[in-house]
Design an enzyme around this catalytic site. Structure first.
Site, mmCIF file in Angstrom:
data_model
loop_
_atom_site.group_PDB
_atom_site.id
_atom_site.type_symbol
_atom_site.label_atom_id
_atom_site.label_comp_id
_atom_site.label_asym_id
_atom_site.label_seq_id
_atom_site.Cartn_x
_atom_site.Cartn_y
_atom_site.Cartn_z
ATOM 1 N N SER A 24 1.074 -1.186 -0.053
ATOM 2 C CA SER A 24 0.150 -0.186 0.120
ATOM 3 C C SER A 24 1.140 1.270 0.075
ATOM 4 C CB SER A 24 -0.771 -0.319 1.317
ATOM 5 O OG SER A 24 -0.325 -0.219 2.570
ATOM 6 N N ASN A 111 -2.704 -1.082 13.599
ATOM 7 C CA ASN A 111 -3.935 -0.912 13.620
ATOM 8 C C ASN A 111 -5.084 0.375 14.501
ATOM 9 O OD1 ASN A 111 -3.600 -3.310 12.210
ATOM 10 N ND2 ASN A 111 -5.393 -4.721 13.798
ATOM 11 N N THR A 156 -38.850 26.379 -14.057
ATOM 12 C CA THR A 156 -38.704 24.676 -13.206
ATOM 13 C C THR A 156 -38.996 24.184 -14.558
ATOM 14 O OG1 THR A 156 -41.444 25.583 -13.276
ATOM 15 C CG2 THR A 156 -40.567 26.060 -11.699
ATOM 16 N N HIS A 157 -37.911 23.126 -14.194
ATOM 17 C CA HIS A 157 -38.880 21.667 -16.187
ATOM 18 C C HIS A 157 -38.097 22.609 -16.705
ATOM 19 C CE1 HIS A 157 -42.265 19.550 -13.781
ATOM 20 N NE2 HIS A 157 -42.901 21.367 -13.702
ATOM 21 N N SER A 278 -11.154 25.211 -29.288
ATOM 22 C CA SER A 278 -11.449 23.154 -30.283
ATOM 23 C C SER A 278 -9.800 22.839 -31.351
ATOM 24 C CB SER A 278 -12.853 22.883 -30.962
ATOM 25 O OG SER A 278 -12.792 22.872 -31.765
ATOM 26 N N ASN A 286 -15.249 26.337 -24.994
ATOM 27 C CA ASN A 286 -16.025 25.166 -24.314
ATOM 28 C C ASN A 286 -15.772 25.780 -22.599
ATOM 29 O OD1 ASN A 286 -16.557 24.050 -26.728
ATOM 30 N ND2 ASN A 286 -14.646 23.153 -26.847
ATOM 31 N N GLU A 291 -17.733 21.482 -17.589
ATOM 32 C CA GLU A 291 -17.948 20.462 -17.366
ATOM 33 C C GLU A 291 -17.526 19.190 -16.384
ATOM 34 O OE1 GLU A 291 -18.721 19.452 -22.301
ATOM 35 O OE2 GLU A 291 -16.859 20.860 -21.358
ATOM 36 N N TYR A 318 -10.588 -4.948 12.612
ATOM 37 C CA TYR A 318 -9.748 -4.943 11.846
ATOM 38 C C TYR A 318 -9.486 -5.867 10.921
ATOM 39 C CZ TYR A 318 -6.033 -3.069 8.717
ATOM 40 O OH TYR A 318 -5.137 -3.002 7.161
ATOM 41 N N GLN A 323 -7.504 -1.565 3.671
ATOM 42 C CA GLN A 323 -6.826 -0.496 3.854
ATOM 43 C C GLN A 323 -7.150 -0.354 2.008
ATOM 44 O OE1 GLN A 323 -2.359 -2.545 3.205
ATOM 45 N NE2 GLN A 323 -3.031 -3.163 1.296
HETATM 46 N N1 ARG Z 1 -1.555 -1.036 6.123
HETATM 47 C C1 ARG Z 1 -2.418 -1.081 6.259
HETATM 48 C C2 ARG Z 1 -3.857 -0.580 6.093
HETATM 49 O O1 ARG Z 1 -3.589 -0.006 5.297
HETATM 50 C C3 ARG Z 1 -2.281 -1.354 8.120
HETATM 51 C C4 ARG Z 1 -2.706 -1.625 9.581
HETATM 52 C C5 ARG Z 1 -2.281 -3.075 8.455
HETATM 53 N N2 ARG Z 1 -2.341 -3.307 10.130
HETATM 54 C C6 ARG Z 1 -2.171 -4.680 9.745
HETATM 55 N N3 ARG Z 1 -2.629 -6.322 11.059
HETATM 56 N N4 ARG Z 1 -1.564 -6.163 8.738
HETATM 57 O O2 ARG Z 1 -4.880 -0.679 6.483
#
Ligand code: ARG
Length: 459
Positions: A24, A111, A156-157, A278, A286, A291, A318, A323
């Protein structure tokens, strides 16, 4: 070799696929600043509580300063084999200061760490949304002040309904944004308790001081239940819910800008810096920014949906599923940020074509209700009868190819003999809007009072 942080019981390192799905750091490195703040507060508290020595504390704090410098300088050596930001920071700390770093994770788990970091991040974003929306409200009030008397068709509409003022229209959005700000402020208040010290899920046997870390991180106090603390992502859900509603508001205004800037409407003009050309049609201007603001709710509502679906049915506490909260949430919050900024720029710089608005307001029999009201007021007609008489006059005008004030008095009297020439007073656009003096109505005097009200609120 196994993972240095948790690999004690593993003989082999992770499979490449395992790393690919587990990692991550590519996105949670955005939590680096909050992670370091959390570690500083935690280390200080561990030392103050006699759990680690002041020498170790000094080493840890010195190391965290260096880690922070590396992050700021862009020299921090991110490692994907260390999974996430929490282990990257801690591992780097160990490289820099040695064994003292190993004491930082006492009475803490990733956690409670990730819950804390993300909550801190979300709280900052909520503050920024509130500030950004205040700025947007301010530029809307500026436009409203310029245009308290500028007549435009109210719809309206998307059919011409009754004339209103552009100022009144701008202030409608100021009201919506006020509710959005209220929702962000509420979410911020409810995200006011610190998960830090809940540890993995059950709390810890170390004599920690959670009040201290909560205060140090700007929270109101510690969460009361360690299980809830590590399982809770309500603060993200609430933020994305409020963000979704806000994005929908911005999208409605964006759609109006798209309509208003069309050559068919020509109500407003966006400056060059908010228009694009364009590549083939030289005449085009534009409204791309509008948009894109119109489109942003797709991502934001999508993120809310992903998170709701990801969390539903997850058992306490958890699970790694959680994640998956970050990428959609970051994306959605970034989308809202840029949408607010773009809308603020467009509203600040757009110019109003008063003549086109007025001309359009005068078409489509927009003062028909004024005529009906006049019949009720001056001739004491029941409203339903007045509605009917007015309807026949609209039909007469339509047949003649004119607006209501293009009918002669004689033509009017064919529908209702008691009508007098005074009726023409209420058929003008300015008379119409001036007469809407009920509280919350579009009369220019009301709009001026509301501009003053908002100036006071926003100061
Ligand atoms: N990278 C994890 C998350 O974003 C952190 C927590 C991970 N905890 C664990 N016990 N694997 O949720």
């Amino acid at each position: 070799m196994g993972n240095k942080m948790w690999g004690g019981r593993f003989a082999d390192g992770p499979d490449a696929i395992m790393e690919a799905i587990n990692v991550s750091i590519d996105f949670d490195q955005r939590l680096a600043r909050q992670d370091i703040a959390g570690s500083r507060a935690h280390a200080q508290m561990l030392s103050d509580s006699g759990i680690i020595s002041s020498d170790d504390l000094a080493e840890i704090l010195k190391g965290l300063d260096q880690v922070e410098q590396e992050l700021v300088n862009g020299t921090f050596p991110f490692r994907r084999d260390l999974e996430d930001i929490h282990m990257n920071v801690e591992a780097r700390l160990r490289d820099l200061v040695g064994p003292a770093a190993g004491r930082l994770h006492t009475a803490r788990s990733r956690n409670d760490q990730v819950a804390t970091d993300f909550k801190l991040h979300v709280r900052e974003r909520l503050e920024a949304f509130d500030e950004g929306l205040k700025e947007l409200q301010t530029v809307l009030v500026d436009q409203a002040e310029q245009h308290t008397d500028t007549v435009m068709p109210g719809f309206t509409h998307l059919q011409t309904a009754q004339p209103v003022t552009f100022g009144h229209h701008c202030l409608a959005y100021v009201e919506m944004l006020a509710r959005d700000r209220g929702r962000f402020q509420d979410a911020h208040a409810r995200a006011g308790l610190s998960p830090l010290g809940s540890a993995a899920l059950a709390g810890t046997s170390f004599p920690i001081n959670r009040e201290q870390t909560a205060k140090a991180l700007g929270f109101d106090g510690p969460t009361r239940n360690s299980l809830d603390a590590v399982a809770d992502r309500d603060f993200v859900l609430e933020t994305l819910s409020a963000a979704s509603i806000c994005a929908v508001h911005l999208s409605r205004l964006a759609e109006e800008i798209v309509i208003w800037t069309s050559s068919q409407f020509n109500f407003v003009r966006l400056p060059d810096k908010f228009s694009t050309g364009s590549s083939i049609m030289p005449q085009k201007r534009n409204p791309d920014a509008a948009e894109l603001v119109r489109a942003k709710p797709g991502r934001i509502i999508g993120a809310l949906n992903s998170l709701l679906i990801m969390l539903k049915g997850l058992p306490m506490t958890y699970s790694k599923d959680m994640q998956e909260d970050k990428e959609p949430a970051f994306d959605a919050m970034d989308a809202l940020d840029v949408a607010i900024a773009a809308m603020t720029g467009m509203i600040r710089d757009l110019t109003v074509n008063k003549d086109a608005m007025r001309a359009s307001a005068g078409t489509g029999f927009s003062t028909a209700t004024d005529l009906a009201d006049w019949l009720v007021r001056e001739l004491n007609m029941p409203f339903r009868d007045a509605h009917h008489v007015t309807g026949s006059l609209v039909a007469a005008a339509e047949a003649k190819g004119c607006d209501l004030d293009g009918l002669t008095l004689e033509e009017m009297q064919q529908a209702e003999p008691k009508i007098t020439a005074e009726v023409f007073d209420v058929l003008g656009l300015d008379n119409s809007v001036k007469s809407r003096t009920s509280f919350g109505g579009t009369a220019p005097d009301n709009v001026r009072a509301q501009v003053a009200y908002w100036r006071e609120q926003l100061s």
